[in-house]
Scaffold this motif. Structure first.
Motif, PDB file in Angstrom:
ATOM      1  N   UNK A  17       0.860  -1.188   0.000  1.00  0.00           N
ATOM      2  CA  UNK A  17       0.000   0.000   0.000  1.00  0.00           C
ATOM      3  C   UNK A  17       0.898   1.241   0.000  1.00  0.00           C
ATOM      4  N   UNK A  18       1.161   1.786  -1.188  1.00  0.00           N
ATOM      5  CA  UNK A  18       2.028   2.956  -1.326  1.00  0.00           C
ATOM      6  C   UNK A  18       1.146   4.176  -1.623  1.00  0.00           C
ATOM      7  N   UNK A  19       0.500   4.672  -0.564  1.00  0.00           N
ATOM      8  CA  UNK A  19      -0.496   5.721  -0.717  1.00  0.00           C
ATOM      9  C   UNK A  19       0.112   7.117  -0.869  1.00  0.00           C
ATOM     10  N   UNK A  20       1.376   7.297  -0.507  1.00  0.00           N
ATOM     11  CA  UNK A  20       2.015   8.609  -0.611  1.00  0.00           C
ATOM     12  C   UNK A  20       2.813   8.655  -1.924  1.00  0.00           C
ATOM     13  N   UNK A  21       2.298   9.371  -2.915  1.00  0.00           N
ATOM     14  CA  UNK A  21       2.836   9.368  -4.272  1.00  0.00           C
ATOM     15  C   UNK A  21       3.479  10.725  -4.575  1.00  0.00           C
ATOM     16  N   UNK A  22       4.655  10.674  -5.160  1.00  0.00           N
ATOM     17  CA  UNK A  22       5.358  11.895  -5.558  1.00  0.00           C
ATOM     18  C   UNK A  22       4.675  12.489  -6.788  1.00  0.00           C
ATOM     19  N   UNK A  23       4.340  13.782  -6.730  1.00  0.00           N
ATOM     20  CA  UNK A  23       3.670  14.438  -7.860  1.00  0.00           C
ATOM     21  C   UNK A  23       4.615  14.712  -9.017  1.00  0.00           C
ATOM     22  N   UNK A  24       5.915  14.677  -8.753  1.00  0.00           N
ATOM     23  CA  UNK A  24       6.893  14.984  -9.802  1.00  0.00           C
ATOM     24  C   UNK A  24       7.197  13.774 -10.683  1.00  0.00           C
ATOM     25  N   UNK A  25       7.428  12.608 -10.029  1.00  0.00           N
ATOM     26  CA  UNK A  25       7.846  11.435 -10.801  1.00  0.00           C
ATOM     27  C   UNK A  25       6.887  10.251 -10.673  1.00  0.00           C
TER      28      UNK A  25
END
Length: 525
Positions: free
Chosen positions: A496-504
């Motif tokens: 569960x990788x809920x924190x996603x980088x908006x750049x990449x």
């Protein structure tokens, strides 16, 4: 009584009151009609509880001699309470008169305590008296003569008998149900005296705000409430006293205390009550003095009148007074013996500490200790909350309120006077002031120097001093001290990788990993 060097080798029951040995009554057993533990607690304020282990049964006993003494003491205490109650009833009805007073006192009718129940019993007793005196004549008193002797004896006897059988039962039942030996009217009388004869300001405390005693209007500052209090001179006081019960603790602010009649300045509320009693001849039941609280408050501090501690908020002062200056309280918990000043606090303690039944949400299976927390949680399952001024929707009423305050109506915002920060709830402003500006942290850890602003934070901190790890992962058997740490760890196994980088577009399990990634790869500095 046992000698100091004596060693007990118990083969029979041991009396906990005199240390005699034999086959005795249990101090408390559900099948018994009498609860001797309650009698000891009510008479002598002693809480005798059974010990644990093998000695629990044999040491939970009381001998017949001590039972007799305990019953006598209980009866004597009940007698004193009933006499005191009757005395103040007569006192407030002006039915007590001094023989040395030369004025005219009204006469008080006295009823004869006649034990005759019927005219036939009276006739029989008269005939028995004749037989005892040796008068064997066959002359008997006629029925008409009996009616002339005491025509009202029969009626008054029925009345006395009714009071004896029913009234005493009601009074004894009242003693059992009501621990205090005073009435609601006594508290209302003393509150009325203080308001009418002094400059003391009555107030209530509700949801971290001061509330007017007369109209229930709320204020965040006590100076505003005090100014508002002057508008209520013309109000009917009796209507405001109806909410007072025997469990009410009435609060007064007495920083500028004086008598309205003289006028004369007073230092304490006790001085004022003595002055009203002696100078102005106003009586009250002194037993109810424990229901009156006096405080000296300002907008910036709330000092304790019993010790040298000072608080920034009245709520913290009130908690301090209840905890440290009220003793054990008159309402005792049957499970742990802890005392509380009101029945409400006792019921709340029993529900939180000695009841396993929790409020469980049927939607998500989360459990809550209090009904208030459960009701607040259920709001999140009631669907979306629409904003009335724009098409936005929110999962809870608080988020909608926050959106309206910051996007549409800035008058709903509560600003901090010491910095530029704004809030939606007054309680949030209170915690901000305590933690940031006043550094008022009344809850301290006994094991280290940690201090915090409420009991919840202190409980969370105390976990760090414990070696137990009750929350265990079912996949890798790793254990954690806190439940939220386990929930974060389980995301590793579920990917569960809920924190996603908006750049990449790279995802992370924890927000800390995302922050490190942003500083390392996308930092502009």
């Amino acid at each position: 009584m046992a000698a100091e060097s004596e060693v007990f080798k118990l083969e029979k029951d041991l009396c906990r009151c005199c240390h005699a040995e034999g086959n005795f009554h249990k101090l408390f057993e559900p099948s018994q009609q009498e609860n001797f533990c309650d009698m000891l607690r009510n008479c002598f304020d002693m809480n005798i509880t059974p010990v644990t282990g093998n000695l629990s049964d044999v040491t939970n006993a009381i001998c017949p001699e001590c039972v007799v003494k305990l019953k006598d003491a209980s009866s004597f205490k009940r007698q004193v309470q009933q006499c005191e109650e009757k005395f103040y009833d007569l006192y407030y009805k002006n039915a007590l008169f001094d023989n040395s007073y030369k004025g005219t006192a009204p006469t008080v009718k006295e009823e004869l305590d006649i034990d005759f129940t019927t005219l036939e019993d009276e006739k029989k007793q008269c005939s028995d008296i004749k037989m005892d005196t040796g008068d064997n004549t066959e002359d008997e008193m006629h029925l008409s003569d009996l009616k002339k002797v005491k025509p009202k004896a029969k009626v008054k006897n029925k009345k006395c008998k009714k009071i004896t059988q029913e009234g005493c039962e009601d009074k004894s039942r009242k003693d059992v149900e009501k621990p205090s030996d005073y009435r609601t009217s006594d508290i209302r009388d003393i509150v009325k005296l203080i308001i009418m004869f002094s400059t003391a300001t009555p107030f209530r405390w509700s949801y971290s705000k001061y509330m007017c005693f007369f109209c229930d209007r709320v204020f965040t500052k006590f100076s505003e409430l005090k100014q508002h209090h002057y508008d209520h001179y013309e109000i009917k006081l009796d209507s405001s006293l109806r909410s007072i019960t025997t469990e009410t603790k009435v609060k007064f602010e007495v920083s500028q205390l004086s008598c309205k009649i003289c006028p004369k300045d007073m230092q304490t509320l006790d001085d004022l009550l003595d002055h009203i009693t002696i100078t102005h001849k106003q009586g009250y039941n002194s037993v109810v003095r424990c229901s009156i609280f006096a405080f000296r408050l300002t907008d910036t501090e709330a000092p304790c009148q019993q010790c040298d501690q000072t608080f920034s908020f009245f709520g913290n002062l009130l908690s301090h007074v209840y905890k440290n200056h009220l003793g054990t309280g008159q309402f005792l918990c049957d499970s742990c013996g802890k005392g509380f000043p009101t029945k409400f606090m006792l019921k709340k303690h029993v529900r939180l500490e000695h009841t396993n039944a929790d409020y469980v949400c049927q939607t998500c299976n989360m459990s809550f200790k209090t009904h208030g927390a459960f009701s607040y949680h259920r709001i999140t399952h009631k669907g979306d909350f629409n904003c009335a001024q724009c098409p936005e929707r929110f999962p809870s009423w608080y988020l909608r309120k926050r959106h309206v305050a910051f996007a549409h109506d800035k008058s709903l915002q509560i600003a901090c006077e010491l910095c530029s920060k704004t809030f939606v709830k007054y309680n949030s402003l209170k915690w901000h002031l305590m933690s940031v500006h006043h550094n008022d942290k009344p809850f301290a850890c006994d094991l280290c120097d940690f201090k915090c602003i409420n009991k919840t934070y202190l409980k969370r901190h105390m976990v760090s001093h414990s070696d137990t790890r009750p929350f265990q992962c079912h996949v890798c058997v790793k254990a954690f001290q806190r439940k939220e740490h386990l929930e974060t760890h389980v995301r590793i196994h579920t990917n569960d990788r809920r924190y996603v980088c908006k750049e990449c577009g790279k995802g992370f399990v924890q927000i800390a990993g995302l922050k490190v990634h942003l500083r390392a790869h996308h930092s502009t500095a």
